[in-house]
Design a protein around this motif. Structure first.
Motif, PDB file in Angstrom:
ATOM      1  N   ILE A  54       9.100  -1.261   5.224  1.00 50.64           N
ATOM      2  CA  ILE A  54      10.222  -1.749   4.423  1.00 50.64           C
ATOM      3  C   ILE A  54      10.249  -3.273   4.453  1.00 50.64           C
ATOM      4  O   ILE A  54      10.591  -3.868   5.478  1.00 50.64           O
ATOM      5  CB  ILE A  54      11.566  -1.199   4.961  1.00 50.64           C
ATOM      6  CG1 ILE A  54      11.542   0.331   4.994  1.00 50.64           C
ATOM      7  CG2 ILE A  54      12.722  -1.719   4.113  1.00 50.64           C
ATOM      8  CD1 ILE A  54      12.751   0.951   5.658  1.00 50.64           C
ATOM      9  N   PRO A  55       9.880  -3.938   3.356  1.00 50.91           N
ATOM     10  CA  PRO A  55       9.992  -5.404   3.319  1.00 50.91           C
ATOM     11  C   PRO A  55      11.459  -5.814   3.443  1.00 50.91           C
ATOM     12  O   PRO A  55      12.339  -5.187   2.855  1.00 50.91           O
ATOM     13  CB  PRO A  55       9.450  -5.785   1.946  1.00 50.91           C
ATOM     14  CG  PRO A  55       8.742  -4.593   1.441  1.00 50.91           C
ATOM     15  CD  PRO A  55       9.351  -3.401   2.108  1.00 50.91           C
ATOM     16  N   TYR A  56      11.712  -6.867   4.202  1.00 47.56           N
ATOM     17  CA  TYR A  56      13.068  -7.355   4.415  1.00 47.56           C
ATOM     18  C   TYR A  56      13.028  -8.871   4.353  1.00 47.56           C
ATOM     19  O   TYR A  56      12.201  -9.500   5.019  1.00 47.56           O
ATOM     20  CB  TYR A  56      13.558  -6.883   5.788  1.00 47.56           C
ATOM     21  CG  TYR A  56      15.034  -7.047   6.010  1.00 47.56           C
ATOM     22  CD1 TYR A  56      15.939  -6.173   5.430  1.00 47.56           C
ATOM     23  CD2 TYR A  56      15.524  -8.070   6.801  1.00 47.56           C
ATOM     24  CE1 TYR A  56      17.299  -6.308   5.644  1.00 47.56           C
ATOM     25  CE2 TYR A  56      16.878  -8.207   7.023  1.00 47.56           C
ATOM     26  CZ  TYR A  56      17.764  -7.324   6.442  1.00 47.56           C
ATOM     27  OH  TYR A  56      19.105  -7.459   6.653  1.00 47.56           O
ATOM     28  N   ALA A 103       2.421  -6.468 -11.416  1.00 47.06           N
ATOM     29  CA  ALA A 103       1.299  -7.380 -11.652  1.00 47.06           C
ATOM     30  C   ALA A 103       1.023  -8.280 -10.446  1.00 47.06           C
ATOM     31  O   ALA A 103      -0.103  -8.737 -10.251  1.00 47.06           O
ATOM     32  CB  ALA A 103       1.579  -8.235 -12.888  1.00 47.06           C
ATOM     33  N   ARG A 104       2.025  -8.531  -9.622  1.00 49.64           N
ATOM     34  CA  ARG A 104       1.848  -9.408  -8.456  1.00 49.64           C
ATOM     35  C   ARG A 104       1.056  -8.763  -7.326  1.00 49.64           C
ATOM     36  O   ARG A 104       0.602  -9.448  -6.415  1.00 49.64           O
ATOM     37  CB  ARG A 104       3.214  -9.862  -7.935  1.00 49.64           C
ATOM     38  CG  ARG A 104       3.974 -10.716  -8.943  1.00 49.64           C
ATOM     39  CD  ARG A 104       5.356 -11.010  -8.463  1.00 49.64           C
ATOM     40  NE  ARG A 104       6.172  -9.809  -8.563  1.00 49.64           N
ATOM     41  CZ  ARG A 104       7.479  -9.799  -8.750  1.00 49.64           C
ATOM     42  NH1 ARG A 104       8.142 -10.929  -8.831  1.00 49.64           N
ATOM     43  NH2 ARG A 104       8.146  -8.678  -8.847  1.00 49.64           N
ATOM     44  N   VAL A 105       0.851  -7.446  -7.373  1.00 54.22           N
ATOM     45  CA  VAL A 105       0.114  -6.765  -6.313  1.00 54.22           C
ATOM     46  C   VAL A 105      -1.311  -7.310  -6.219  1.00 54.22           C
ATOM     47  O   VAL A 105      -1.828  -7.545  -5.127  1.00 54.22           O
ATOM     48  CB  VAL A 105       0.097  -5.234  -6.530  1.00 54.22           C
ATOM     49  CG1 VAL A 105      -0.872  -4.552  -5.576  1.00 54.22           C
ATOM     50  CG2 VAL A 105       1.497  -4.671  -6.355  1.00 54.22           C
ATOM     51  N   GLY A 109      -0.543  -8.756  -2.944  1.00 54.63           N
ATOM     52  CA  GLY A 109      -0.481  -7.540  -2.139  1.00 54.63           C
ATOM     53  C   GLY A 109       0.801  -6.756  -2.376  1.00 54.63           C
ATOM     54  O   GLY A 109       1.795  -7.280  -2.887  1.00 54.63           O
ATOM     55  N   LEU A 110       0.766  -5.502  -1.990  1.00 59.88           N
ATOM     56  CA  LEU A 110       1.877  -4.588  -2.226  1.00 59.88           C
ATOM     57  C   LEU A 110       3.137  -4.992  -1.468  1.00 59.88           C
ATOM     58  O   LEU A 110       4.237  -4.927  -2.001  1.00 59.88           O
ATOM     59  CB  LEU A 110       1.461  -3.158  -1.846  1.00 59.88           C
ATOM     60  CG  LEU A 110       2.454  -2.044  -2.119  1.00 59.88           C
ATOM     61  CD1 LEU A 110       2.820  -1.979  -3.607  1.00 59.88           C
ATOM     62  CD2 LEU A 110       1.882  -0.706  -1.650  1.00 59.88           C
TER      63      LEU A 110
END
Length: 144
Positions: A54-56, A103-105, A109-110
């Protein structure tokens, strides 16, 4: 059915699982990328053999003694009842299969692409990937 990005705990933390805040070099998601997969959120919420990725994000303005961190109180009727009314110092959310289409992946990166999506959803701000600075990871077995 809602799916989220997870990894088996044993691949993320071989041996003992440290608790609390961990420095950026304590976790190597790049090395574990081939072991990440999407699974049903409801099941993963109760399965201790897996960790949810979970990105925070925290928003900081200024540095040193002038540094200020944005904090806010969550709505009493929050989508996750256990979080209702609590104070938070950041924004975050699960990584979902649709995030792979961002598109930013390809360039960031994811994890970063998902973090940026959360920032836009929660604040309306679009700081760009270059404004993000990793400071560590939080590992907790607690549901609170």
């Amino acid at each position: 059915m809602r799916c989220i990005l997870v990894i088996e705990r044993k691949h993320l933390f071989p041996g003992l699982s440290p608790q609390g805040f961990l420095p950026p070099d304590a976790v190597d998601l790049g090395r574990s990328a081939d072991r990440l997969f999407f699974a049903e959120r409801e099941y993963m919420e109760t399965n201790s053999h897996y960790k949810q990725i979970i990105p925070y994000l925290m928003l900081q303005r200024g540095v040193g003694d002038e540094a200020r961190i944005l904090c806010y109180q969550r709505k009493a009727k929050h989508t996750e009842q256990r979080l209702g009314g609590l104070w938070s110092v950041g924004f975050g959310g699960h990584i979902e299969p649709i995030d792979r289409d961002d598109a930013r992946v390809a360039s960031h990166g994811l994890l970063v692409a998902s973090a940026l999506r959360e920032m836009v959803e929660e604040t309306g701000l679009e700081p760009g990937a270059d404004a993000l600075q990793p400071c560590g990871y939080i590992n907790s077995h607690s549901q609170a």
